[in-house]
Design a protein around this motif. Structure first.
Motif, PDB file in Angstrom:
ATOM      1  N   UNK A 109       6.821 -12.755 -12.880  1.00 15.61           N
ATOM      2  CA  UNK A 109       5.383 -12.698 -13.567  1.00 15.61           C
ATOM      3  C   UNK A 109       4.424 -12.144 -12.605  1.00 15.61           C
ATOM      4  N   UNK A 110       4.654 -12.131 -11.346  1.00 12.63           N
ATOM      5  CA  UNK A 110       3.770 -11.774 -10.380  1.00 12.63           C
ATOM      6  C   UNK A 110       4.008 -10.238 -10.148  1.00 12.63           C
ATOM      7  N   UNK A 111       5.026  -9.577 -10.323  1.00 14.93           N
ATOM      8  CA  UNK A 111       5.322  -8.162 -10.135  1.00 14.93           C
ATOM      9  C   UNK A 111       4.662  -7.575 -11.143  1.00 14.93           C
ATOM     10  N   UNK A 112       3.767  -6.447 -10.734  1.00 14.41           N
ATOM     11  CA  UNK A 112       3.077  -5.745 -11.647  1.00 14.41           C
ATOM     12  C   UNK A 112       4.258  -4.672 -12.525  1.00 14.41           C
ATOM     13  N   UNK A 113       3.735  -4.434 -13.807  1.00 15.69           N
ATOM     14  CA  UNK A 113       4.574  -3.619 -14.501  1.00 15.69           C
ATOM     15  C   UNK A 113       4.165  -2.214 -14.418  1.00 15.69           C
ATOM     16  N   UNK A 114       4.973  -1.195 -14.601  1.00 14.66           N
ATOM     17  CA  UNK A 114       4.941   0.149 -14.644  1.00 14.66           C
ATOM     18  C   UNK A 114       5.401   0.719 -15.909  1.00 14.66           C
ATOM     19  N   UNK A 115       4.558   1.221 -16.612  1.00 11.74           N
ATOM     20  CA  UNK A 115       5.121   1.850 -17.984  1.00 11.74           C
ATOM     21  C   UNK A 115       5.844   3.362 -17.750  1.00 11.74           C
ATOM     22  N   UNK A 116       6.916   3.262 -17.697  1.00 12.91           N
ATOM     23  CA  UNK A 116       7.479   4.721 -17.617  1.00 12.91           C
ATOM     24  C   UNK A 116       7.326   5.883 -18.495  1.00 12.91           C
ATOM     25  N   UNK A 117       6.823   5.494 -19.515  1.00 19.01           N
ATOM     26  CA  UNK A 117       6.556   6.454 -20.559  1.00 19.01           C
ATOM     27  C   UNK A 117       5.170   6.957 -20.420  1.00 19.01           C
ATOM     28  N   UNK A 118       4.191   6.397 -19.867  1.00 22.31           N
ATOM     29  CA  UNK A 118       2.753   6.556 -19.347  1.00 22.31           C
ATOM     30  C   UNK A 118       2.814   7.612 -18.208  1.00 22.31           C
ATOM     31  N   UNK A 119       3.881   7.704 -17.299  1.00 19.51           N
ATOM     32  CA  UNK A 119       3.925   8.423 -16.252  1.00 19.51           C
ATOM     33  C   UNK A 119       4.967   7.947 -15.275  1.00 19.51           C
ATOM     34  N   UNK A 120       5.207   8.736 -14.163  1.00 20.45           N
ATOM     35  CA  UNK A 120       5.968   8.315 -13.065  1.00 20.45           C
ATOM     36  C   UNK A 120       5.673   7.284 -12.581  1.00 20.45           C
ATOM     37  N   UNK A 121       6.486   6.389 -12.122  1.00 16.80           N
ATOM     38  CA  UNK A 121       6.313   5.195 -11.277  1.00 16.80           C
ATOM     39  C   UNK A 121       6.910   5.548  -9.630  1.00 16.80           C
ATOM     40  N   UNK A 122       5.755   5.415  -8.817  1.00 21.63           N
ATOM     41  CA  UNK A 122       6.042   5.859  -7.369  1.00 21.63           C
ATOM     42  C   UNK A 122       5.621   4.513  -6.355  1.00 21.63           C
ATOM     43  N   UNK A 123       6.497   4.584  -5.280  1.00 20.09           N
ATOM     44  CA  UNK A 123       6.081   3.716  -4.297  1.00 20.09           C
ATOM     45  C   UNK A 123       6.996   4.290  -2.980  1.00 20.09           C
ATOM     46  N   UNK A 124       6.326   3.758  -2.101  1.00 16.91           N
ATOM     47  CA  UNK A 124       6.935   4.191  -0.577  1.00 16.91           C
ATOM     48  C   UNK A 124       7.575   2.908   0.230  1.00 16.91           C
ATOM     49  N   UNK A 125       8.587   2.883   0.699  1.00 15.80           N
ATOM     50  CA  UNK A 125       9.401   1.889   1.727  1.00 15.80           C
ATOM     51  C   UNK A 125       9.365   2.542   2.862  1.00 15.80           C
ATOM     52  N   UNK A 126       9.998   1.613   3.775  1.00 18.64           N
ATOM     53  CA  UNK A 126      10.334   2.168   5.229  1.00 18.64           C
ATOM     54  C   UNK A 126      11.368   3.183   5.230  1.00 18.64           C
ATOM     55  N   UNK A 127      11.959   3.523   4.198  1.00 20.29           N
ATOM     56  CA  UNK A 127      13.091   4.365   4.134  1.00 20.29           C
ATOM     57  C   UNK A 127      12.503   5.855   3.615  1.00 20.29           C
ATOM     58  N   UNK A 128      11.146   5.681   2.831  1.00 23.11           N
ATOM     59  CA  UNK A 128      10.599   7.026   2.237  1.00 23.11           C
ATOM     60  C   UNK A 128      10.096   6.840   0.865  1.00 23.11           C
ATOM     61  N   UNK A 129       9.856   7.723   0.211  1.00 27.02           N
ATOM     62  CA  UNK A 129       9.351   7.648  -1.210  1.00 27.02           C
ATOM     63  C   UNK A 129      10.392   7.555  -2.192  1.00 27.02           C
ATOM     64  N   UNK A 130       9.893   6.909  -3.218  1.00 25.99           N
ATOM     65  CA  UNK A 130      10.573   6.656  -4.367  1.00 25.99           C
ATOM     66  C   UNK A 130       9.815   7.049  -5.739  1.00 25.99           C
TER      67      UNK A 130
END
Length: 136
Positions: A20-41
């Motif tokens: 419930x705490x994790x925000x949603x990212x609607x994939x049809x509204x646009x790309x979902x992007x994030x960065x980890x210690x390994x790099x960009x997703x």
């Protein structure tokens, strides 16, 4: 018995609370992007064309490091309709894609689906979003 119920209840609340705490990212509204210690997703979903089985989609992923057994699992979010593993095909060193059809929901015109990224049977823990889309 009481102890087992308390432990189960606490674990259920912990898992439900995290989802419930994790925000949603609607994939049809646009790309979902994030960065980890390994790099960009980056995860993108494109609706391509309807078929007799449902709407067809193309899932595109760019990852900094490829998991050993990388796959996406399609799960109903608004209603449980089973789990559908979607094999990811490597296109380039860190780029994957998959094509799939979202099954029809017979109780309504719109169904919200969740896509979980997994390494084999384990859900990736570094995804800060609940990846969702609404099938029509």
């Amino acid at each position: 018995m009481t102890i087992a119920l308390v432990v189960f209840g606490l674990r259920y609340r912990e898992v439900a609370g995290n989802a419930a705490e994790q925000p949603q990212c609607d994939l049809l509204e646009g790309a979902c992007e994030w960065t980890t210690s390994e790099g960009d997703w980056r995860v993108t979903l494109i609706a391509t064309e309807p078929s007799a089985q449902g709407m067809q989609y193309r899932l595109l992923l760019t990852v900094p490091k490829s998991p050993d057994r990388f796959l996406a699992v399609l799960r109903g979010r608004s209603m449980y309709m089973g789990e559908y593993p979607v094999p990811l095909v490597r296109e380039e060193l860190h780029e994957y894609q998959a094509r799939f059809t979202a099954p029809f929901c017979t109780t309504g015109a719109e169904m919200v689906w969740r896509i979980d990224l997994q390494d084999g049977q384990e859900k990736l823990k570094n995804v800060p979003w609940t990846l969702v889309f609404k099938a029509h």
